[in-house]
Design a protein around this motif. Structure first.
Motif, short mmCIF file in Angstrom:
data_model
loop_
_atom_site.label_atom_id
_atom_site.label_comp_id
_atom_site.label_asym_id
_atom_site.label_seq_id
_atom_site.Cartn_x
_atom_site.Cartn_y
_atom_site.Cartn_z
N PHE A 84 0.82 -1.21 0.00
CA PHE A 84 0.00 0.00 0.00
C PHE A 84 0.86 1.27 0.00
CE2 PHE A 84 0.77 -0.31 4.54
CZ PHE A 84 0.78 1.00 4.98
N GLY A 85 2.06 1.21 0.56
CA GLY A 85 2.92 2.39 0.55
C GLY A 85 3.29 2.80 -0.86
N GLY A 86 3.34 1.81 -1.76
CA GLY A 86 3.68 2.11 -3.14
C GLY A 86 2.63 2.97 -3.82
N LEU A 87 1.38 2.83 -3.44
CA LEU A 87 0.33 3.64 -4.03
C LEU A 87 0.60 5.12 -3.81
CD1 LEU A 87 -2.45 4.18 -5.30
CD2 LEU A 87 -3.46 3.74 -3.05
N LYS A 88 0.99 5.47 -2.59
CA LYS A 88 1.29 6.87 -2.28
C LYS A 88 2.45 7.38 -3.13
CE LYS A 88 1.54 8.00 2.05
NZ LYS A 88 1.83 7.99 3.50
N ALA A 89 3.51 6.58 -3.21
CA ALA A 89 4.69 7.00 -3.96
C ALA A 89 4.39 7.16 -5.44
CB ALA A 89 5.83 5.99 -3.75
N MET A 90 3.62 6.22 -6.01
CA MET A 90 3.30 6.29 -7.43
C MET A 90 2.42 7.49 -7.75
SD MET A 90 2.91 2.29 -8.62
CE MET A 90 2.10 1.66 -7.15
N THR A 91 1.46 7.74 -6.87
CA THR A 91 0.58 8.89 -7.07
C THR A 91 1.36 10.19 -7.02
OG1 THR A 91 -1.26 7.71 -6.03
CG2 THR A 91 -1.49 10.08 -6.24
N ASN A 92 2.22 10.33 -6.03
CA ASN A 92 3.00 11.56 -5.90
C ASN A 92 3.99 11.73 -7.04
OD1 ASN A 92 1.72 12.40 -3.54
ND2 ASN A 92 3.14 11.27 -2.22
N GLY A 135 0.03 13.66 -8.58
CA GLY A 135 -1.37 13.46 -8.22
C GLY A 135 -2.17 12.94 -9.40
N VAL A 136 -3.36 12.42 -9.10
CA VAL A 136 -4.25 11.91 -10.14
C VAL A 136 -5.64 12.48 -9.94
CG1 VAL A 136 -2.96 9.77 -10.50
CG2 VAL A 136 -4.79 9.84 -8.80
N ASP A 137 -6.38 12.63 -11.03
CA ASP A 137 -7.76 13.10 -10.98
C ASP A 137 -8.68 11.89 -11.08
OD1 ASP A 137 -7.12 15.87 -10.87
OD2 ASP A 137 -6.71 15.83 -13.02
N VAL A 138 -9.54 11.74 -10.08
CA VAL A 138 -10.39 10.55 -9.97
C VAL A 138 -11.85 10.97 -9.92
CG1 VAL A 138 -10.97 8.55 -8.56
CG2 VAL A 138 -8.59 9.26 -8.79
N ASP A 139 -12.66 10.29 -10.74
CA ASP A 139 -14.09 10.54 -10.79
C ASP A 139 -14.77 9.61 -9.78
OD1 ASP A 139 -16.68 11.15 -11.44
OD2 ASP A 139 -16.56 10.55 -13.55
N SER A 140 -15.05 10.13 -8.59
CA SER A 140 -15.62 9.30 -7.53
C SER A 140 -17.09 8.99 -7.82
CB SER A 140 -15.52 10.03 -6.18
OG SER A 140 -16.15 9.27 -5.16
N MET A 192 -15.22 14.64 -10.00
CA MET A 192 -13.77 14.70 -10.07
C MET A 192 -13.14 15.20 -8.77
SD MET A 192 -13.22 13.34 -12.93
CE MET A 192 -11.43 13.54 -12.84
N ASN A 193 -12.09 14.51 -8.35
CA ASN A 193 -11.29 14.87 -7.17
C ASN A 193 -9.82 14.74 -7.55
OD1 ASN A 193 -13.32 14.58 -4.53
ND2 ASN A 193 -13.88 13.22 -6.22
N HIS A 194 -9.02 15.75 -7.18
CA HIS A 194 -7.57 15.64 -7.40
C HIS A 194 -6.95 15.06 -6.13
CE1 HIS A 194 -3.67 16.45 -9.19
NE2 HIS A 194 -3.28 16.90 -8.00
N LEU A 195 -6.26 13.92 -6.28
CA LEU A 195 -5.74 13.20 -5.13
C LEU A 195 -4.22 13.15 -5.13
CD1 LEU A 195 -8.14 10.09 -5.21
CD2 LEU A 195 -8.56 12.38 -4.25
N ASP A 196 -3.62 13.51 -3.99
CA ASP A 196 -2.21 13.24 -3.80
C ASP A 196 -2.08 11.83 -3.21
OD1 ASP A 196 -2.90 13.40 -1.11
OD2 ASP A 196 -1.85 15.29 -0.76
N GLY A 197 -0.88 11.44 -2.84
CA GLY A 197 -0.67 10.07 -2.39
C GLY A 197 -1.48 9.68 -1.17
#
Length: 343
Positions: free
Chosen positions: A175-183, A187-192, A210-215
């Motif tokens: 799960f730590g990798g998700l934060k690193a990859m996103t950052n 960041g990524v834009d996600v349609d919740s 749409m939400n802009h998400l950091d790690g």
């Protein structure tokens, strides 16, 4: 699909439960390599090779990812490729993740990535972690226990038995990798699909749309289930939305034309995953070079069909298999014809 709230009651000898830990992004990394080959102007293959080389220099390989060949389905004659993506809760020693024998790891997130034979479409299928299935040598249990009871080979054997399809490659992500990859991507834009606030601190709030998400926000978005009446069903939908957000970002010109971002992402992804020994640099580049995806319209997500929730004989709350729908899914996989299952 029938959706219900899920109350978890694990049997005493089952591995300890924790909250879901992470979200997988290796699939979109492979797709991104393909996009680079297709879209990069001049020297595209060299560019893709450089990014893949960065990933390969950081990635670790599983010593044994697959069960004995005699227990496995035949190699597909269609030419399609199946990649099993797993997430361990990472409570044990990092070197134990993906070990063959008994561990204290659980696969709390599980996805099958099916790349069709003509390489024009990618299907990402979520497998509910509480799906009640036969686990070879252990009777029936929740599918996420297979990793703890027999390591990666038992997970592969269980999924292959469930789907009647051979797994070509395996990847495990923490799960730590998700934060690193996103950052690494800025960041990524996600349609919740829905609006919600995470139950646990720091109580992130996400709007529907749409939400802009950091790690940190991406991890919270992928892990949350307590905020929803439908629990894991909604979490799986959110994880699929996050996957699409990763795919859109990786396939965007702002990333494809930014060697720094791609290299940073490749480094973060490689440091966060373990893959089978056959998923080498050459295999990745070869797969990428064969791809003919045309943007996000070629990437499809869906959840394995279920018959809602129930209670096992020993009192556990479980997700039931839908036998008729599962038979249709097995046929679709065998014939490389998943279009009818995806959204």
């Amino acid at each position: 699909m029938v959706s219900f709230a899920i109350h978890h009651t694990d049997r005493p000898d089952a591995p300890r439960r924790r909250h879901s830990r992470w979200f997988v992004a290796l699939a979109v990394f492979v797709i991104a390599l393909a996009a680079i080959v297709v879209t990069a102007v001049g020297g595209g293959a060299i560019y893709a090779g450089s990014v893949a080389s960065t990933f390969d220099s950081h990635v670790s390989h599983l010593q044994k990812a697959f069960p004995a060949d005699a227990t496995r389905p035949a190699v597909s004659q269609t030419g399609a490729v199946n990649i099993l993506l797993l997430g361990s809760d990472s409570r044990g020693a990092p070197t134990g993740i993906g070990a063959e024998g008994v561990t204290d790891q659980r696969a709390d997130t599980m996805m099958l990535v099916h790349i069709d034979a003509d390489r024009r479409n990618v299907y990402i299928m979520s497998i509910m972690r509480d799906l009640w299935v036969p686990i070879p040598g252990n009777g029936s249990a929740k599918i996420n226990a297979a990793l703890a009871w027999g390591g990666t080979p038992l997970v592969v054997q269980t999924v292959e038995q469930l789907l009647g399809a051979r797994i070509d490659h395996v990847a495990i992500v923490d799960f730590g990798g998700l934060k690193a990859m996103t950052n690494a991507l800025g960041g990524v834009d996600v349609d919740s699909p829905v609006a919600f606030t995470t139950v646990k601190s720091p109580h992130y709030t996400f709007v529907k749309g749409m939400n802009h998400l950091d790690g940190d926000k991406a991890l919270a978005f992928a892990r949350e289930r307590y905020a929803f009446a439908t629990a894991d069903y909604q979490r799986v939908a959110d994880q699929q939305a996050l996957m699409r957000g990763f795919g859109a970002k990786l396939l965007s010109l702002s990333v494809l034309t930014d060697p720094g971002k791609l290299t940073s992402f490749a480094s973060a992804a490689g440091s966060s995953v373990k893959v089978d020994q056959g998923f080498t640099l050459q295999a990745m580049i070869g797969l990428a070079a064969s791809m003919k995806v045309s943007g996000m319209s070629s990437i499809h997500t869906f959840t394995i069909p279920t018959a809602g929730t129930g209670t096992s004989a020993d009192g556990q709350s479980i997700v039931n298999v839908d036998p008729a729908a599962m038979a249709r899914l097995r046929t679709a996989l065998a014939n490389d014809a998943l279009a009818g299952f995806s959204g």
